[in-house]
Write an enzyme that holds these catalytic residues in place. Sequence first.
Site, PDB file in Angstrom:
ATOM      1  N   GLU A  81       0.722  -0.985  -0.097  1.00  0.00           N
ATOM      2  CA  GLU A  81      -0.193   0.035   0.038  1.00  0.00           C
ATOM      3  C   GLU A  81       0.712   1.218   0.069  1.00  0.00           C
ATOM      4  OE1 GLU A  81      -2.012   0.496   3.724  1.00  0.00           O
ATOM      5  OE2 GLU A  81      -1.474  -1.596   4.336  1.00  0.00           O
ATOM      6  N   CYS A 113      -3.508  -3.611   4.276  1.00  0.00           N
ATOM      7  CA  CYS A 113      -2.588  -4.594   4.778  1.00  0.00           C
ATOM      8  C   CYS A 113      -3.019  -5.945   4.349  1.00  0.00           C
ATOM      9  CB  CYS A 113      -2.551  -4.857   6.290  1.00  0.00           C
ATOM     10  SG  CYS A 113      -2.139  -2.906   6.860  1.00  0.00           S
ATOM     11  N   SER A 205     -10.604   1.876  13.885  1.00  0.00           N
ATOM     12  CA  SER A 205     -10.001   0.970  13.217  1.00  0.00           C
ATOM     13  C   SER A 205      -9.797  -0.324  14.285  1.00  0.00           C
ATOM     14  CB  SER A 205      -8.659   1.403  12.771  1.00  0.00           C
ATOM     15  OG  SER A 205      -7.426   1.537  13.776  1.00  0.00           O
ATOM     16  N   HIS A 244      -2.309 -10.373  11.898  1.00  0.00           N
ATOM     17  CA  HIS A 244      -1.827  -8.878  11.522  1.00  0.00           C
ATOM     18  C   HIS A 244      -1.518  -8.182  12.741  1.00  0.00           C
ATOM     19  CE1 HIS A 244      -1.429  -5.187   9.611  1.00  0.00           C
ATOM     20  NE2 HIS A 244      -2.420  -4.784  10.271  1.00  0.00           N
ATOM     21  N   LYS A 253      -5.500  -8.129  22.106  1.00  0.00           N
ATOM     22  CA  LYS A 253      -7.011  -7.733  21.978  1.00  0.00           C
ATOM     23  C   LYS A 253      -7.589  -8.767  20.976  1.00  0.00           C
ATOM     24  CE  LYS A 253      -6.412  -2.539  22.306  1.00  0.00           C
ATOM     25  NZ  LYS A 253      -7.207  -2.234  23.452  1.00  0.00           N
ATOM     26  N   ASN A 301       4.873  -1.609  12.612  1.00  0.00           N
ATOM     27  CA  ASN A 301       4.071  -1.905  11.617  1.00  0.00           C
ATOM     28  C   ASN A 301       4.524  -2.089  10.092  1.00  0.00           C
ATOM     29  OD1 ASN A 301       1.689  -2.882  10.428  1.00  0.00           O
ATOM     30  ND2 ASN A 301       0.405  -0.974  10.789  1.00  0.00           N
ATOM     31  N   SER A 334      -7.456  -2.893   6.306  1.00  0.00           N
ATOM     32  CA  SER A 334      -8.544  -1.720   6.558  1.00  0.00           C
ATOM     33  C   SER A 334      -9.431  -1.239   5.276  1.00  0.00           C
ATOM     34  CB  SER A 334      -7.658  -0.455   6.992  1.00  0.00           C
ATOM     35  OG  SER A 334      -7.164  -0.488   8.307  1.00  0.00           O
TER      36      SER A 334
HETATM   37  N1  CAA Z   1       1.196   2.635  30.910  1.00  0.00           N
HETATM   38  C1  CAA Z   1       0.554   1.486  30.465  1.00  0.00           C
HETATM   39  N2  CAA Z   1      -0.140   1.691  29.427  1.00  0.00           N
HETATM   40  C2  CAA Z   1      -0.720   2.883  29.187  1.00  0.00           C
HETATM   41  C3  CAA Z   1      -0.382   4.033  29.749  1.00  0.00           C
HETATM   42  C4  CAA Z   1       0.633   3.777  30.540  1.00  0.00           C
HETATM   43  N3  CAA Z   1       1.174   5.046  31.167  1.00  0.00           N
HETATM   44  N4  CAA Z   1      -1.009   5.084  29.249  1.00  0.00           N
HETATM   45  C5  CAA Z   1      -2.131   4.505  28.112  1.00  0.00           C
HETATM   46  N5  CAA Z   1      -1.644   3.141  28.384  1.00  0.00           N
HETATM   47  C6  CAA Z   1      -2.458   2.116  27.359  1.00  0.00           C
HETATM   48  C7  CAA Z   1      -3.930   2.451  27.277  1.00  0.00           C
HETATM   49  O1  CAA Z   1      -4.798   1.988  28.299  1.00  0.00           O
HETATM   50  C8  CAA Z   1      -4.199   1.653  25.940  1.00  0.00           C
HETATM   51  O2  CAA Z   1      -4.484   0.253  26.276  1.00  0.00           O
HETATM   52  P1  CAA Z   1      -5.453  -0.547  25.856  1.00  0.00           P
HETATM   53  O3  CAA Z   1      -6.192  -0.034  24.578  1.00  0.00           O
HETATM   54  O4  CAA Z   1      -5.504  -1.809  26.308  1.00  0.00           O
HETATM   55  O5  CAA Z   1      -6.878   0.339  26.734  1.00  0.00           O
HETATM   56  C9  CAA Z   1      -2.792   1.912  25.157  1.00  0.00           C
HETATM   57  O6  CAA Z   1      -1.970   2.067  26.222  1.00  0.00           O
HETATM   58  C10 CAA Z   1      -2.953   2.859  24.149  1.00  0.00           C
HETATM   59  O7  CAA Z   1      -3.316   4.156  24.611  1.00  0.00           O
HETATM   60  P2  CAA Z   1      -4.389   5.043  23.903  1.00  0.00           P
HETATM   61  O8  CAA Z   1      -5.702   4.189  23.502  1.00  0.00           O
HETATM   62  O9  CAA Z   1      -4.683   6.145  24.835  1.00  0.00           O
HETATM   63  O10 CAA Z   1      -3.441   5.437  22.665  1.00  0.00           O
HETATM   64  P3  CAA Z   1      -3.705   6.164  21.402  1.00  0.00           P
HETATM   65  O11 CAA Z   1      -5.296   6.969  21.289  1.00  0.00           O
HETATM   66  O12 CAA Z   1      -2.687   7.542  21.818  1.00  0.00           O
HETATM   67  O13 CAA Z   1      -3.448   5.822  20.302  1.00  0.00           O
HETATM   68  C11 CAA Z   1      -3.826   3.913  18.409  1.00  0.00           C
HETATM   69  C12 CAA Z   1      -3.490   4.239  20.059  1.00  0.00           C
HETATM   70  C13 CAA Z   1      -5.328   4.445  18.295  1.00  0.00           C
HETATM   71  C14 CAA Z   1      -3.756   2.489  18.515  1.00  0.00           C
HETATM   72  C15 CAA Z   1      -2.777   4.598  17.679  1.00  0.00           C
HETATM   73  O14 CAA Z   1      -1.659   4.239  17.766  1.00  0.00           O
HETATM   74  C16 CAA Z   1      -3.232   4.854  15.999  1.00  0.00           C
HETATM   75  O15 CAA Z   1      -4.235   5.498  15.709  1.00  0.00           O
HETATM   76  N6  CAA Z   1      -2.537   3.815  15.546  1.00  0.00           N
HETATM   77  C17 CAA Z   1      -2.869   3.506  13.871  1.00  0.00           C
HETATM   78  C18 CAA Z   1      -3.743   2.665  13.685  1.00  0.00           C
HETATM   79  C19 CAA Z   1      -3.801   1.241  14.044  1.00  0.00           C
HETATM   80  O16 CAA Z   1      -2.802   0.525  14.065  1.00  0.00           O
HETATM   81  N7  CAA Z   1      -5.003   0.648  14.241  1.00  0.00           N
HETATM   82  C20 CAA Z   1      -5.206  -0.664  14.395  1.00  0.00           C
HETATM   83  C21 CAA Z   1      -6.194  -1.459  13.549  1.00  0.00           C
HETATM   84  S1  CAA Z   1      -6.394  -1.241  11.986  1.00  0.00           S
HETATM   85  C22 CAA Z   1      -5.163  -2.105  11.300  1.00  0.00           C
HETATM   86  O17 CAA Z   1      -4.728  -3.160  12.061  1.00  0.00           O
HETATM   87  C23 CAA Z   1      -4.474  -1.746   9.921  1.00  0.00           C
HETATM   88  C24 CAA Z   1      -3.283  -1.181   9.953  1.00  0.00           C
HETATM   89  O18 CAA Z   1      -2.295  -1.880  10.100  1.00  0.00           O
HETATM   90  C25 CAA Z   1      -3.192   0.222  10.246  1.00  0.00           C
END
Ligand code: CAA
Length: 413
Positions: A81, A113, A205, A244, A253, A301, A334
């Site tokens: 991609e 992906c 996502s 993946h 998860k 990733n 996605s």
């Molecule tokens: N100590 C330990 N853990 C902590 C912490 C701390 N101090 N602070 C936060 N955390 C944990 C949170 O509880 C959370 O865990 P859970 O999900 O188990 O509750 C984790 O850390 C992440 O915290 P947030 O959810 O607050 O993080 P965020 O909102 O800043 O970003 C994300 C997380 C949304 C995944 C972001 O990284 C993102 O957008 N990534 C890209 C999208 C992605 O990868 N999506 C996956 C599915 S889509 C797919 O698979 C296709 C692809 O390849 C893209």
Amino acid sequence: MTVGIERLAVYVPQYALRLTDLAAARGVPAEKLTAGLGVHEMAIPAPCEDVVTLAATAGARLLRAAAVDPESIGMLLVATETGVDHSKPVSIFVHDLLGIGHRCRVYELKHACYAGTAALMTAADWVRAGGGRSRRALVIAADIARYELGSPGEPTQGAGAVAMLVGPEPRALVLDGQSGTYAGNVHDFWRPLDRREAIVDGKYSIACYLDALTGAFEAYRTLEQPPLGASETLTDRLARVLYHTPFPKMAMKAHRRLVELDWRATPARWQALEDRLDDAAAESYRERVAPGLVAAARVGNTYTASLYLALASLLEDHGRALVGERLGLFSYGSGCCAEFFSGRVAADVGAVADAGVAALLARRTFIDVEGYERLIRAGEAGGDPPRDFTGKFVFAGVRRDRREYARPGAIAA
Ligand code: CAA
């Protein structure tokens, strides 16, 4: 007919950033990235690398390791991609760089992906149909994962490529043909044609990924033969499950969801163990999933290559102990399209298990956040390779609207 992956080879760029350094620079607790997301390091390409050089380097490493004559490749599929042109496919540049013959079907595949799996399944069907006669298919999944600097997606970047030889004598993984698919139009992650970085609705996502896993696994489960016993779950029959992995916590998860689905579909198990679901899912994760996440935690990733980097790393570290065992594999793209499928580790895996993962990771150069930001801003500038360059090809630059590639040290002035 027996079909599967005869051998895999990996390529990971030589530069890497520690996520503890990124966390400090962005003012977030390091544990959020290392424990919350499960990522420890991410790979960063050099300016002389693009998706073509990543893919071609993985392909060259594979052809050399397997001692395969490029002329004997009858199909070359490149999944990505991170395309370099709206019309000209990455695959034809790779075809040229690898010296593959003209009697070859060559194209690029795209569905976020998921495309790596689309390519693997297409190649396996081609082999089953006899299209290759005595020739094999070369499937390469390659990507550079990029999000905006400072965005939530930033710690989930990475880059890499995995090449797979697909044919009738699988020495790595025998595909068993059982597969469940799921597709639906969602806006969870995409990259408009004029953008280098992806747009992502992060939390959504994750929900889309888990919905797609539910659909694909349920479709897969209905095909199980012989049928499951009254208190038997399908997970009992899978020695390892690979997902993946945009970041390792996603696989955790996903496995929690899979175990719940599997147990709910087995009423005897669900009634007896419902209260223990979280503990049991965590135990199953440690045994069946965690061993396949080592590379993802150190590379980040790799989009289309992510599932296959996990497979390469698992077989390299544990293949010999898994001979004859059944692996479950989940691919998510996605947008979305997903597939849950399975295969058995081949008897001969010991002879082909080394995909180069550990050796490449041991040779990397760690850079600081300033150096990382410089590389990201420079992008694919092209030009001479850095010292200790581990790739086999470089992107020389664009001349007269044409992308040019060369061997390291052979860039024309
Ligand atoms: N100590 C330990 N853990 C902590 C912490 C701390 N101090 N602070 C936060 N955390 C944990 C949170 O509880 C959370 O865990 P859970 O999900 O188990 O509750 C984790 O850390 C992440 O915290 P947030 O959810 O607050 O993080 P965020 O909102 O800043 O970003 C994300 C997380 C949304 C995944 C972001 O990284 C993102 O957008 N990534 C890209 C999208 C992605 O990868 N999506 C996956 C599915 S889509 C797919 O698979 C296709 C692809 O390849 C893209």
